[in-house]
Motif scaffolding. Structure first.
Motif, mmCIF file in Angstrom:
data_model
loop_
_atom_site.group_PDB
_atom_site.id
_atom_site.type_symbol
_atom_site.label_atom_id
_atom_site.label_comp_id
_atom_site.label_asym_id
_atom_site.label_seq_id
_atom_site.Cartn_x
_atom_site.Cartn_y
_atom_site.Cartn_z
ATOM 1 N N ASP A 24 0.828 -1.211 0.000
ATOM 2 C CA ASP A 24 0.000 0.000 0.000
ATOM 3 C C ASP A 24 0.858 1.256 0.000
ATOM 4 O O ASP A 24 0.578 2.230 -0.717
ATOM 5 C CB ASP A 24 -0.936 0.008 1.213
ATOM 6 N N ALA A 59 2.117 6.789 -6.846
ATOM 7 C CA ALA A 59 1.039 7.691 -7.245
ATOM 8 C C ALA A 59 1.441 9.157 -7.075
ATOM 9 O O ALA A 59 0.892 10.035 -7.747
ATOM 10 C CB ALA A 59 -0.216 7.405 -6.426
ATOM 11 N N ARG A 78 2.502 1.708 -3.415
ATOM 12 C CA ARG A 78 1.485 2.161 -4.376
ATOM 13 C C ARG A 78 1.264 3.674 -4.229
ATOM 14 O O ARG A 78 1.189 4.404 -5.223
ATOM 15 C CB ARG A 78 0.189 1.392 -4.126
ATOM 16 N N ALA A 79 1.193 4.134 -2.991
ATOM 17 C CA ALA A 79 0.992 5.565 -2.739
ATOM 18 C C ALA A 79 2.211 6.383 -3.176
ATOM 19 O O ALA A 79 2.066 7.476 -3.725
ATOM 20 C CB ALA A 79 0.706 5.787 -1.248
ATOM 21 N N GLU A 120 2.583 10.074 -10.358
ATOM 22 C CA GLU A 120 2.215 9.090 -11.390
ATOM 23 C C GLU A 120 3.467 8.608 -12.128
ATOM 24 O O GLU A 120 3.566 8.660 -13.354
ATOM 25 C CB GLU A 120 1.190 9.688 -12.367
ATOM 26 N N THR A 166 1.457 -3.346 -8.314
ATOM 27 C CA THR A 166 2.392 -3.192 -7.201
ATOM 28 C C THR A 166 2.679 -4.508 -6.497
ATOM 29 O O THR A 166 3.838 -4.820 -6.191
ATOM 30 C CB THR A 166 1.868 -2.156 -6.193
ATOM 31 N N GLU A 210 2.572 0.299 -12.198
ATOM 32 C CA GLU A 210 1.253 0.908 -12.140
ATOM 33 C C GLU A 210 0.563 0.414 -10.869
ATOM 34 O O GLU A 210 0.924 -0.645 -10.341
ATOM 35 C CB GLU A 210 0.452 0.537 -13.383
ATOM 36 N N PRO A 211 -0.427 1.164 -10.359
ATOM 37 C CA PRO A 211 -1.031 0.803 -9.068
ATOM 38 C C PRO A 211 -1.467 -0.656 -8.967
ATOM 39 O O PRO A 211 -1.195 -1.330 -7.966
ATOM 40 C CB PRO A 211 -2.227 1.758 -8.970
ATOM 41 N N GLN A 212 -2.119 -1.169 -10.010
ATOM 42 C CA GLN A 212 -2.626 -2.536 -9.962
ATOM 43 C C GLN A 212 -1.519 -3.588 -10.057
ATOM 44 O O GLN A 212 -1.763 -4.775 -9.829
ATOM 45 C CB GLN A 212 -3.656 -2.767 -11.085
#
Length: 198
Positions: A29, A36, A32-33, A39, A54, A50-52
């Motif tokens: 998590d 982000a 991912r942050a 980006e 991670t 990309e987030p999905q």
């Protein structure tokens, strides 16, 4: 570099409000942050997930052991993940590692974080693992990374042409750098000086 896996598995390095600890699923998590923040996955010259992706990114790093050992970069004040970095292309037979797979949240770029991380990783590599050389590599179009590596005091070894595929399918040239054990005292002194001057 004997018992390298055990040494790295238990490795926690801390300095200047930054902690490096072995990367694992518990950091997903936070990583991912961090990605982000800016980006970062949209940059064609990096491998930021990309987030999905991670969780898969972390699992890939774990699966690459013992040739790669990844760390989460933690801000100790907020206890948040702000990036990641790795030892990779680890070759115990010749006492060689490389430092790479490094990226930080956009808000932490151009701060003391990278210098701190490099001081921690280089100190551990030369002074604890007994490395004879530490290498770095980067995309031929990643001029920011090349400048950062050169500021460390690393020397350019050369360019591997048509060496690796980028995320967009194009093939990059790879710029190679290294620091030798005999060069480490001066590099260390310079890194400490830069951190003292902020």
């Amino acid at each position: 570099m004997t018992e390298l896996g055990t040494q790295l598995e238990n490795c926690r390095l801390e300095l200047n409000g930054v902690r490096l600890e072995p990367l694992g699923p518990q950091h997903a998590d936070g990583l991912r942050a961090a990605a982000a923040d800016g980006e970062l996955w949209k940059l064609r010259i990096t491998s930021v997930p990309e987030p999905q992706d991670t969780d898969a990114y972390i699992q890939t790093a774990l699966d690459m052991r013992p040739g790669r050992f990844a760390f989460a970069v933690i801000d100790t004040l907020s206890n948040t993940v702000i990036g990641t970095t790795s030892y990779h292309d680890i070759v115990p037979a010749i006492n060689r590692v490389e430092i790479g797979y490094t990226w930080y949240a956009r808000s932490r770029q151009r701060t003391s974080v990278n210098t701190t991380c490099k001081l921690l990783l280089l100190s551990y590599a030369f002074e604890t693992l007994g490395c004879a050389v530490v290498g770095f590599r980067t995309d031929n179009f990643n001029f920011t990374s090349q400048a950062a590596i050169e500021r460390l005091g690393a020397r350019k070894d050369g360019v591997l042409r048509h060496h690796a595929q980028r995320r967009d399918g194009t093939v990059r040239d790879t710029v190679m750098y290294s620091i030798m054990q005999g060069e480490w005292p001066e590099v260390k002194a310079q890194l400490r000086y830069r951190l003292q001057r902020g």
